[in-house]
Each structure stands twice: as structure tokens, then as C-alpha cells.
Write a protein that holds these residues in place. Structure first.
Motif, PDB file in Angstrom:
ATOM      1  N   ILE A  83       0.822  -1.206   0.000  1.00  0.00           N
ATOM      2  CA  ILE A  83       0.000   0.000   0.000  1.00  0.00           C
ATOM      3  C   ILE A  83       0.860   1.261   0.000  1.00  0.00           C
ATOM      4  O   ILE A  83       0.330   2.363  -0.028  1.00  0.00           O
ATOM      5  N   CYS A  84       2.174   1.111   0.022  1.00  0.00           N
ATOM      6  CA  CYS A  84       3.055   2.283   0.068  1.00  0.00           C
ATOM      7  C   CYS A  84       2.743   3.251  -1.071  1.00  0.00           C
ATOM      8  O   CYS A  84       2.568   2.842  -2.211  1.00  0.00           O
ATOM      9  N   GLY A  85       2.657   4.517  -0.735  1.00  0.00           N
ATOM     10  CA  GLY A  85       2.395   5.549  -1.732  1.00  0.00           C
ATOM     11  C   GLY A  85       0.929   5.728  -2.067  1.00  0.00           C
ATOM     12  O   GLY A  85       0.590   6.493  -2.965  1.00  0.00           O
TER      13      GLY A  85
ATOM     14  N   TRP B 266      -2.130   5.026   7.674  1.00  0.00           N
ATOM     15  CA  TRP B 266      -1.125   4.431   8.549  1.00  0.00           C
ATOM     16  C   TRP B 266      -0.108   5.480   8.984  1.00  0.00           C
ATOM     17  O   TRP B 266       0.250   5.562  10.160  1.00  0.00           O
ATOM     18  N   TYR B 267       0.381   6.292   8.057  1.00  0.00           N
ATOM     19  CA  TYR B 267       1.427   7.268   8.349  1.00  0.00           C
ATOM     20  C   TYR B 267       0.954   8.299   9.371  1.00  0.00           C
ATOM     21  O   TYR B 267       1.679   8.621  10.318  1.00  0.00           O
ATOM     22  N   ALA B 268      -0.260   8.795   9.221  1.00  0.00           N
ATOM     23  CA  ALA B 268      -0.803   9.757  10.190  1.00  0.00           C
ATOM     24  C   ALA B 268      -0.905   9.114  11.570  1.00  0.00           C
ATOM     25  O   ALA B 268      -0.543   9.723  12.582  1.00  0.00           O
TER      26      ALA B 268
ATOM     27  N   GLY C 292      11.138   5.559  -5.331  1.00  0.00           N
ATOM     28  CA  GLY C 292      10.493   4.368  -4.788  1.00  0.00           C
ATOM     29  C   GLY C 292       8.980   4.492  -4.854  1.00  0.00           C
ATOM     30  O   GLY C 292       8.432   5.342  -5.545  1.00  0.00           O
ATOM     31  N   HIS C 293       8.303   3.632  -4.141  1.00  0.00           N
ATOM     32  CA  HIS C 293       6.850   3.716  -4.076  1.00  0.00           C
ATOM     33  C   HIS C 293       6.411   4.474  -2.838  1.00  0.00           C
ATOM     34  O   HIS C 293       5.232   4.545  -2.552  1.00  0.00           O
ATOM     35  N   TYR C 294       7.358   5.006  -2.068  1.00  0.00           N
ATOM     36  CA  TYR C 294       6.995   5.650  -0.819  1.00  0.00           C
ATOM     37  C   TYR C 294       7.605   7.035  -0.663  1.00  0.00           C
ATOM     38  O   TYR C 294       7.592   7.600   0.413  1.00  0.00           O
ATOM     39  N   GLY C 295       8.132   7.598  -1.721  1.00  0.00           N
ATOM     40  CA  GLY C 295       8.636   8.961  -1.649  1.00  0.00           C
ATOM     41  C   GLY C 295       7.504   9.943  -1.382  1.00  0.00           C
ATOM     42  O   GLY C 295       6.345   9.686  -1.716  1.00  0.00           O
TER      43      GLY C 295
ATOM     44  N   ARG D 197       4.706  15.430  -8.571  1.00  0.00           N
ATOM     45  CA  ARG D 197       3.446  14.826  -8.163  1.00  0.00           C
ATOM     46  C   ARG D 197       3.542  14.636  -6.648  1.00  0.00           C
ATOM     47  O   ARG D 197       4.435  13.962  -6.159  1.00  0.00           O
ATOM     48  N   LEU D 198       2.644  15.293  -5.925  1.00  0.00           N
ATOM     49  CA  LEU D 198       2.661  15.206  -4.470  1.00  0.00           C
ATOM     50  C   LEU D 198       1.875  13.970  -4.043  1.00  0.00           C
ATOM     51  O   LEU D 198       0.707  13.824  -4.378  1.00  0.00           O
ATOM     52  N   ARG D 199       2.523  13.111  -3.314  1.00  0.00           N
ATOM     53  CA  ARG D 199       1.907  11.853  -2.893  1.00  0.00           C
ATOM     54  C   ARG D 199       1.128  12.049  -1.594  1.00  0.00           C
ATOM     55  O   ARG D 199       1.313  13.039  -0.885  1.00  0.00           O
TER      56      ARG D 199
END
Length: 134
Positions: free
Chosen positions: A60-62, A69-71, A93-96, A114-116
Motif C-alpha cells: 500500500i506504500c504511496g 497508517w502514516y498519520a 520508490g513507491h513511498y517517496g 506529483r505530491l503523494r
């Protein structure tokens, strides 16, 4: 479902709280072994692994699920006294936090960013909470 956060359980509190034992253990040991030292979080993620260092192919990264999860992770670590949370990748990567619009994962002077989703979690945290964990 406990274990790594996935597309199926990203909004499940049991999955999100799965990291609490590790967070507690780490904070307790830093305080015990280095009294007065700040507790910092290094690179971590909702799901580890992947041969290419990008959290794996089905991760699910990115994604916006990862942002939940990150919050939660920022809040948990803050509640347990972490002074900093460090992110390994700004781009790539997929999580930048940001990415390029093509697959090269590199930027030119005229290419838009592109802001992830996790970028916006950092932005909102900084605006509403401050620099307690960032």
C-alpha cells in the motif's frame, strides 16, 4: 486482521496499533540505556520488504491507505515521546513524498512534481500539530 497494514485492513485499529509493542520497547530501551537522549524514529513503513526496496509489489506504500497508517504512526510515536520521525525518501520508490509523473523517478528543471498522499500528511501535521515528531 493484524500484521502489516494492507489494502484490506488499513482502517482497522488493530492493524494500526500493531506497531505499539515495538514503539514502546524502543522508547523504553532508549530511555533506559541513554537517559536524557531524544527518541527518534528512523525509516519504517506499513509493510516491509520488497526486493527493490519499495515495500514490495503489492504494497500500500504511496497510496491513500498508506497515508492513514502514516498519520496514525506519527501520532503513536509522538504519544510515546519520540522527538523526531525521519523519512528516508523525499523522491523515488513507491513511498517517496513526491514523485515525477513518469517512470524514470527523476526530475528535470521543468518537470512538475506529483505530491503523494504522505506529503499531505506531513503538510497537515506541520500546520496543525507543529514540529513535535517531524
Amino acid at each position: 486482521e493484524n500484521g502489516p497494514v494492507s489494502r484490506k485492513n488499513f482502517n482497522n485499529h488493530s492493524a494500526l496499533d500493531g506497531g505499539i509493542p515495538e514503539i514502546t520497547w524502543y522508547a523504553e530501551h532508549v530511555r533506559k540505556l541513554a537517559p536524557g537522549a531524544q527518541v527518534w524514529a528512523g525509516e519504517n513503513g506499513p509493510a516491509g520488504g520488497g526486493d527493490d526496496g519499495t515495500c514490495g509489489n503489492n504494497s500500500i506504500c504511496g497510496t491513500y491507505a498508506s497515508a492513514v497508517w502514516y498519520a496514525d504512526e506519527l501520532g503513536l510515536r509522538s504519544r510515546h515521546g519520540f522527538a523526531q520521525h525521519q523519512r528516508q525518501d523525499f523522491i523515488g520508490g513507491h513511498y517517496g513524498l513526491v514523485d515525477s509523473p513518469d517512470s524514470r523517478r527523476a526530475l528535470s528543471a521543468f518537470q512538475p512534481l506529483r505530491l503523494r498522499p504522505d506529503f499531505w500528511i506531513n503538510f497537515m501535521w506541520k500546520r496543525t500539530i507543529g514540529t513535535n515528531v517531524l
